[in-house]
Design an enzyme around this catalytic site. Structure first.
Site, mmCIF file in Angstrom:
data_model
loop_
_atom_site.group_PDB
_atom_site.id
_atom_site.type_symbol
_atom_site.label_atom_id
_atom_site.label_comp_id
_atom_site.label_asym_id
_atom_site.label_seq_id
_atom_site.Cartn_x
_atom_site.Cartn_y
_atom_site.Cartn_z
ATOM 1 N N HIS A 234 18.815 16.585 55.150
ATOM 2 C CA HIS A 234 18.764 15.568 53.992
ATOM 3 C C HIS A 234 19.805 14.967 53.597
ATOM 4 O O HIS A 234 20.938 15.581 53.638
ATOM 5 C CB HIS A 234 17.735 15.882 52.651
ATOM 6 C CG HIS A 234 18.442 16.718 51.945
ATOM 7 N ND1 HIS A 234 17.459 17.697 51.128
ATOM 8 C CD2 HIS A 234 19.670 16.935 51.418
ATOM 9 C CE1 HIS A 234 18.309 18.273 50.321
ATOM 10 N NE2 HIS A 234 19.802 17.914 50.615
ATOM 11 N N GLU B 70 14.425 13.553 52.674
ATOM 12 C CA GLU B 70 13.967 14.616 53.505
ATOM 13 C C GLU B 70 13.546 14.309 54.810
ATOM 14 O O GLU B 70 13.208 13.191 55.230
ATOM 15 C CB GLU B 70 12.646 15.165 52.764
ATOM 16 C CG GLU B 70 13.170 15.596 51.167
ATOM 17 C CD GLU B 70 14.098 16.944 51.067
ATOM 18 O OE1 GLU B 70 14.681 17.109 51.895
ATOM 19 O OE2 GLU B 70 13.984 17.458 49.973
ATOM 20 N N ASP C 182 21.202 9.694 43.728
ATOM 21 C CA ASP C 182 19.879 9.999 43.342
ATOM 22 C C ASP C 182 19.679 10.706 41.950
ATOM 23 O O ASP C 182 20.903 11.046 41.280
ATOM 24 C CB ASP C 182 19.379 11.119 44.260
ATOM 25 C CG ASP C 182 20.513 11.939 44.963
ATOM 26 O OD1 ASP C 182 21.335 12.235 44.268
ATOM 27 O OD2 ASP C 182 20.108 12.495 45.906
ATOM 28 N N ASN D 112 18.496 21.192 55.546
ATOM 29 C CA ASN D 112 17.434 20.633 56.710
ATOM 30 C C ASN D 112 17.819 19.125 56.963
ATOM 31 O O ASN D 112 17.095 18.173 57.692
ATOM 32 C CB ASN D 112 16.183 20.397 55.680
ATOM 33 C CG ASN D 112 16.142 19.545 54.439
ATOM 34 O OD1 ASN D 112 17.231 19.026 54.546
ATOM 35 N ND2 ASN D 112 15.098 19.445 53.888
HETATM 36 C C1 F6R Z 1 23.228 15.299 45.992
HETATM 37 C C2 F6R Z 1 22.351 15.080 47.095
HETATM 38 C C3 F6R Z 1 22.093 16.103 48.229
HETATM 39 C C4 F6R Z 1 23.251 16.840 48.318
HETATM 40 C C5 F6R Z 1 22.712 18.076 49.451
HETATM 41 C C6 F6R Z 1 23.875 19.167 49.504
HETATM 42 O O1 F6R Z 1 23.191 14.031 45.138
HETATM 43 O O2 F6R Z 1 21.787 13.872 46.994
HETATM 44 O O3 F6R Z 1 21.713 15.463 49.333
HETATM 45 O O4 F6R Z 1 24.335 16.245 48.796
HETATM 46 O O5 F6R Z 1 21.608 18.580 49.158
HETATM 47 O O6 F6R Z 1 24.088 19.712 48.482
HETATM 48 P P1 F6R Z 1 25.526 20.990 48.349
HETATM 49 O O7 F6R Z 1 26.618 20.052 48.571
HETATM 50 O O8 F6R Z 1 25.394 21.414 46.843
HETATM 51 O O9 F6R Z 1 25.386 21.799 49.353
#
Ligand code: F6R
Length: 256
Positions: free
Chosen positions: A138, A143, A67, A136
């Site tokens: 995702h 989301e 992303d 959450n």
């Molecule tokens: C990152 C992404 C998000 C993260 C998620 C966890 O490219 O798409 O889905 O993987 O928010 O973030 P961390 O690893 O920082 O807890």
């Protein structure tokens, strides 16, 4: 589904790196899908170390980001393409001009999202998609409420996701409100998926994602249906997980 439980981040990173290495070496045109954020850090450090000492040197590797934010300030250090290039370019001989990512600066971001989906397909699809998980549920920026078959598209970020990512910015109002994200359908097309979660804050959602119903309310739960899912958890992230509730075909390796 194969679930690995680790005592610490170093052991998680080492095994994850070996797993990626084996999966990519099997392909003449390897394509790796990568997440940003903290969860894959141990893996990226281990991959960099293996690349440095020469044990990991896949030829013609292409790397696709999961992303990218939409509407960052020009030159912003929080861009995912920039961050991933920092992580990968120095250590891996990438085919092409570096990590590929959705164009969050495009004048037509909807079109940029469609083009990104096509670019992944033209590359032959993703061999292994690395994923983290939000509190959450995702994955990518899909989301809760995201269509389980969704493709790469522009998405609105929830307040909780913006708050979680504010740590990378000076102020929360600098965190973009939109991003371009691979969809859940895009992620499910990867030939293999690897979900990494570390820390106590991920314990409850990992329980819901792996042992709860497959539902749009917990986007990561779709991974239960992926034919080649590897899950790597540290002791804290696995602390709420009852492995008896995993799907019957699940294999658990407890390295703790
Ligand atoms: C990152 C992404 C998000 C993260 C998620 C966890 O490219 O798409 O889905 O993987 O928010 O973030 P961390 O690893 O920082 O807890």
């Amino acid at each position: 589904m194969i679930v690995h439980l680790f005592p610490n981040l170093e052991s998680l990173g080492r095994l994850a790196a070996r797993h990626i290495e084996v999966a990519l070496l099997a392909s003449p045109t390897p394509v790796l899908g990568v997440a940003t954020g903290s969860s894959p850090d141990p893996l990226y450090s281990a991959l960099a170390e293996r690349a440095r000492v020469g044990t990991f040197s896949p030829r013609r590797l292409r790397v696709f980001a999961l992303d990218e934010y939409v509407g960052l300030l020009p030159g912003s250090v929080q861009g995912y393409r920039r961050e991933l290039n920092r992580i990968f370019s120095g250590v891996l001989a990438l085919d092409g001009s570096g990590v590929e990512a959705p164009d969050g600066d495009a004048s037509d971001v909807g079109l940029a999202a469609e083009q990104y989906e096509q670019a992944i397909m033209l590359a032959g699809g993703i061999d292994v998609q690395i994923l983290g998980i939000g509190q959450n549920g995702h994955i990518g920026f899909n989301e809760p409420g995201s269509d389980l078959r969704s493709l790469t598209r522009v998405v609105d970020l929830t307040d909780s996701t913006r708050a979680a990512n504010a740590r990378f910015f000076d102020r929360i109002d600098e965190v973009p409100v939109r991003s371009i994200s691979q969809g859940l359908g895009t992620i499910m097309r990867a030939r293999a998926t690897m979900l990494i979660a570390t820390g106590l804050a991920k314990a409850e959602i990992m329980c819901a994602a792996l042992t709860g119903p497959v539902t749009e309310n917990v986007p990561a739960s779709i991974l239960q249906r992926h034919p080649r899912l590897t899950v790597l958890l540290d002791a804290e992230a696995s602390s709420a997980l009852d492995i008896r509730l995993l799907r019957s075909a699940a294999i658990v390796h407890d390295w703790r």
